[in-house]
Design a protein around this motif. Structure first.
Motif, PDB file in Angstrom:
ATOM      1  N   GLU A   1      19.744 -13.555  -4.983  1.00  0.00           N
ATOM      2  CA  GLU A   1      20.322 -14.874  -4.712  1.00  0.00           C
ATOM      3  C   GLU A   1      19.348 -15.833  -4.037  1.00  0.00           C
ATOM      4  OE1 GLU A   1      24.022 -14.657  -2.636  1.00  0.00           O
ATOM      5  OE2 GLU A   1      24.913 -13.289  -4.102  1.00  0.00           O
ATOM      6  N   LYS A   2      18.224 -15.308  -3.602  1.00  0.00           N
ATOM      7  CA  LYS A   2      17.203 -16.096  -2.881  1.00  0.00           C
ATOM      8  C   LYS A   2      17.844 -16.755  -1.653  1.00  0.00           C
ATOM      9  CE  LYS A   2      14.173 -15.177  -6.095  1.00  0.00           C
ATOM     10  NZ  LYS A   2      13.419 -13.998  -5.979  1.00  0.00           N
ATOM     11  N   ALA A   3      17.615 -18.047  -1.457  1.00  0.00           N
ATOM     12  CA  ALA A   3      18.082 -18.743  -0.249  1.00  0.00           C
ATOM     13  C   ALA A   3      19.607 -18.787  -0.143  1.00  0.00           C
ATOM     14  CB  ALA A   3      17.515 -20.153  -0.196  1.00  0.00           C
ATOM     15  N   LEU A   4      20.304 -18.695  -1.262  1.00  0.00           N
ATOM     16  CA  LEU A   4      21.768 -18.703  -1.222  1.00  0.00           C
ATOM     17  C   LEU A   4      22.327 -17.483  -0.491  1.00  0.00           C
ATOM     18  CD1 LEU A   4      22.609 -19.949  -4.847  1.00  0.00           C
ATOM     19  CD2 LEU A   4      22.778 -21.230  -2.699  1.00  0.00           C
ATOM     20  N   ALA A   5      21.555 -16.415  -0.449  1.00  0.00           N
ATOM     21  CA  ALA A   5      22.009 -15.204   0.241  1.00  0.00           C
ATOM     22  C   ALA A   5      22.263 -15.464   1.719  1.00  0.00           C
ATOM     23  CB  ALA A   5      20.978 -14.091   0.089  1.00  0.00           C
ATOM     24  N   LEU A   6      21.531 -16.415   2.290  1.00  0.00           N
ATOM     25  CA  LEU A   6      21.650 -16.682   3.729  1.00  0.00           C
ATOM     26  C   LEU A   6      23.006 -17.254   4.121  1.00  0.00           C
ATOM     27  CD1 LEU A   6      18.088 -18.109   4.420  1.00  0.00           C
ATOM     28  CD2 LEU A   6      18.905 -15.761   4.664  1.00  0.00           C
ATOM     29  N   THR A   7      23.727 -17.776   3.156  1.00  0.00           N
ATOM     30  CA  THR A   7      25.072 -18.297   3.434  1.00  0.00           C
ATOM     31  C   THR A   7      26.161 -17.457   2.767  1.00  0.00           C
ATOM     32  OG1 THR A   7      24.889 -19.840   1.562  1.00  0.00           O
ATOM     33  CG2 THR A   7      24.266 -20.671   3.755  1.00  0.00           C
ATOM     34  N   ASN A   8      25.762 -16.390   2.116  1.00  0.00           N
ATOM     35  CA  ASN A   8      26.702 -15.495   1.454  1.00  0.00           C
ATOM     36  C   ASN A   8      27.477 -14.727   2.521  1.00  0.00           C
ATOM     37  OD1 ASN A   8      27.846 -13.128   0.281  1.00  0.00           O
ATOM     38  ND2 ASN A   8      26.440 -13.277  -1.442  1.00  0.00           N
ATOM     39  N   PRO A   9      28.821 -14.777   2.487  1.00  0.00           N
ATOM     40  CA  PRO A   9      29.622 -14.074   3.498  1.00  0.00           C
ATOM     41  C   PRO A   9      29.341 -12.563   3.542  1.00  0.00           C
ATOM     42  CG  PRO A   9      31.008 -15.575   2.246  1.00  0.00           C
ATOM     43  CD  PRO A   9      29.662 -15.570   1.580  1.00  0.00           C
ATOM     44  N   GLU A  10      29.078 -11.968   2.396  1.00  0.00           N
ATOM     45  CA  GLU A  10      28.767 -10.531   2.372  1.00  0.00           C
ATOM     46  C   GLU A  10      27.459 -10.247   3.117  1.00  0.00           C
ATOM     47  OE1 GLU A  10      27.774  -6.902  -0.757  1.00  0.00           O
ATOM     48  OE2 GLU A  10      28.354  -8.864  -1.558  1.00  0.00           O
ATOM     49  N   PHE A  11      26.456 -11.085   2.899  1.00  0.00           N
ATOM     50  CA  PHE A  11      25.177 -10.926   3.587  1.00  0.00           C
ATOM     51  C   PHE A  11      25.371 -11.046   5.098  1.00  0.00           C
ATOM     52  CE2 PHE A  11      21.369 -12.562   5.588  1.00  0.00           C
ATOM     53  CZ  PHE A  11      20.364 -11.756   5.058  1.00  0.00           C
ATOM     54  N   LEU A  12      26.096 -12.074   5.515  1.00  0.00           N
ATOM     55  CA  LEU A  12      26.323 -12.302   6.945  1.00  0.00           C
ATOM     56  C   LEU A  12      27.131 -11.160   7.570  1.00  0.00           C
ATOM     57  CD1 LEU A  12      27.078 -16.130   6.756  1.00  0.00           C
ATOM     58  CD2 LEU A  12      24.962 -15.021   7.525  1.00  0.00           C
ATOM     59  N   HIS A  13      28.133 -10.670   6.837  1.00  0.00           N
ATOM     60  CA  HIS A  13      28.938  -9.543   7.312  1.00  0.00           C
ATOM     61  C   HIS A  13      28.067  -8.295   7.453  1.00  0.00           C
ATOM     62  CE1 HIS A  13      32.462  -7.033   7.888  1.00  0.00           C
ATOM     63  NE2 HIS A  13      32.033  -6.246   6.922  1.00  0.00           N
ATOM     64  N   ASN A  14      27.249  -8.026   6.439  1.00  0.00           N
ATOM     65  CA  ASN A  14      26.346  -6.874   6.482  1.00  0.00           C
ATOM     66  C   ASN A  14      25.382  -6.974   7.657  1.00  0.00           C
ATOM     67  OD1 ASN A  14      27.517  -5.942   4.125  1.00  0.00           O
ATOM     68  ND2 ASN A  14      25.800  -6.495   2.813  1.00  0.00           N
ATOM     69  N   GLN A  15      24.885  -8.173   7.879  1.00  0.00           N
ATOM     70  CA  GLN A  15      23.929  -8.393   8.971  1.00  0.00           C
ATOM     71  C   GLN A  15      24.580  -8.087  10.328  1.00  0.00           C
ATOM     72  OE1 GLN A  15      20.772  -8.986   9.086  1.00  0.00           O
ATOM     73  NE2 GLN A  15      20.516  -9.623  11.201  1.00  0.00           N
ATOM     74  N   THR A  16      25.805  -8.558  10.500  1.00  0.00           N
ATOM     75  CA  THR A  16      26.524  -8.328  11.758  1.00  0.00           C
ATOM     76  C   THR A  16      26.837  -6.837  11.947  1.00  0.00           C
ATOM     77  OG1 THR A  16      27.489 -10.536  11.644  1.00  0.00           O
ATOM     78  CG2 THR A  16      28.581  -8.950  13.084  1.00  0.00           C
ATOM     79  N   LEU A  17      27.359  -6.198  10.897  1.00  0.00           N
ATOM     80  CA  LEU A  17      27.671  -4.766  10.991  1.00  0.00           C
ATOM     81  C   LEU A  17      26.417  -3.946  11.276  1.00  0.00           C
ATOM     82  CD1 LEU A  17      30.212  -4.016   8.116  1.00  0.00           C
ATOM     83  CD2 LEU A  17      30.609  -3.942  10.574  1.00  0.00           C
ATOM     84  N   ARG A  18      25.325  -4.306  10.623  1.00  0.00           N
ATOM     85  CA  ARG A  18      24.065  -3.599  10.824  1.00  0.00           C
ATOM     86  C   ARG A  18      23.612  -3.721  12.282  1.00  0.00           C
ATOM     87  NH1 ARG A  18      18.808  -4.144  10.695  1.00  0.00           N
ATOM     88  NH2 ARG A  18      17.629  -2.427   9.820  1.00  0.00           N
ATOM     89  N   GLN A  19      23.756  -4.916  12.828  1.00  0.00           N
ATOM     90  CA  GLN A  19      23.362  -5.140  14.218  1.00  0.00           C
ATOM     91  C   GLN A  19      24.170  -4.228  15.151  1.00  0.00           C
ATOM     92  OE1 GLN A  19      20.930  -7.417  15.120  1.00  0.00           O
ATOM     93  NE2 GLN A  19      21.054  -6.711  17.215  1.00  0.00           N
ATOM     94  N   TYR A  20      25.475  -4.178  14.948  1.00  0.00           N
ATOM     95  CA  TYR A  20      26.314  -3.325  15.794  1.00  0.00           C
ATOM     96  C   TYR A  20      25.983  -1.848  15.600  1.00  0.00           C
ATOM     97  CZ  TYR A  20      29.117  -7.388  17.040  1.00  0.00           C
ATOM     98  OH  TYR A  20      29.534  -8.600  17.514  1.00  0.00           O
ATOM     99  N   ALA A  21      25.721  -1.439  14.362  1.00  0.00           N
ATOM    100  CA  ALA A  21      25.373  -0.040  14.092  1.00  0.00           C
ATOM    101  C   ALA A  21      24.074   0.335  14.804  1.00  0.00           C
ATOM    102  CB  ALA A  21      25.255   0.195  12.593  1.00  0.00           C
ATOM    103  N   ILE A  22      23.129  -0.592  14.855  1.00  0.00           N
ATOM    104  CA  ILE A  22      21.870  -0.310  15.557  1.00  0.00           C
ATOM    105  C   ILE A  22      22.129  -0.179  17.058  1.00  0.00           C
ATOM    106  CG2 ILE A  22      19.571  -1.185  16.126  1.00  0.00           C
ATOM    107  CD1 ILE A  22      19.549  -2.517  13.353  1.00  0.00           C
TER     108      ILE A  22
END
Length: 169
Positions: free
Chosen positions: A120-141
């Motif tokens: 998705e290139k730059a569109l990924a940065l506003t993709n809700p799935e990407f943002l959700h994954n990023q948040t979950l990953r942060q908590y998992a770490i």
């Protein structure tokens, strides 16, 4: 089965500490990079994710697999065993759980986001799935860091040890 000599035990401890340092250092590096992602620019986010993948694949995985193998050596070739001491058993359970979280949660989320960034290139940065994954990953770490510190504390304090029986006077 033959047990390790005292010199062998010292070498095993050196290898164990080195691998744990590699594992924990990789997790802390991944945490620092993950916290530093601003998601403002595609190029910076993609470059950071590529670094995180390299750390995960070469540093964290090496430390985790190596630590697991050293744990088997401790269990089979030393008097520690796997179940002789409750604190060792708890460490094993926590480490295996942590490894499963790393493989099936943290890595999965990281690779899913990497795929989104590449497709998705730059569109990924506003993709809700990407943002959700990023948040979950942060908590998992965060959970991985906490579990690793707890395992370290167990290693040092060795709770749940059997108390020495009082000498009859």
């Amino acid at each position: 089965m033959k047990k390790l000599s005292p010199v062998g035990m010292k070498w095993l401890k050196i290898v164990h500490i080195s691998l744990v340092a590699l594992f924990f250092g990789g997790i802390m590096s991944s945490l620092a990079l993950n916290m530093g992602i601003s998601l403002a620019t595609y190029d910076d986010t993609l470059a950071t994710y590529k670094r995180i993948v390299v750390i995960s694949d070469s540093i964290i995985r090496t430390g985790a697999v190596g630590t697991l193998l050293v744990g088997f050596v401790y269990g089979f070739l030393t008097s520690w065993g796997f179940f002789k001491h409750r604190w060792v058993t708890v460490k094993w359970i926590l480490f295996v759980g942590q490894t499963i979280i790393g493989i099936f949660v943290v890595d999965k989320l990281m690779l899913a986001n990497m795929t989104l960034l590449e497709t998705e290139k730059a569109l990924a940065l506003t993709n809700p799935e990407f943002l959700h994954n990023q948040t979950l990953r942060q908590y998992a770490i965060y959970v991985q860091v906490a579990v690793t510190v707890f395992i370290l504390c167990i290693s040092v304090f060795r709770p749940w040890k059997k108390k020495k029986q009082a000498v009859a006077t």
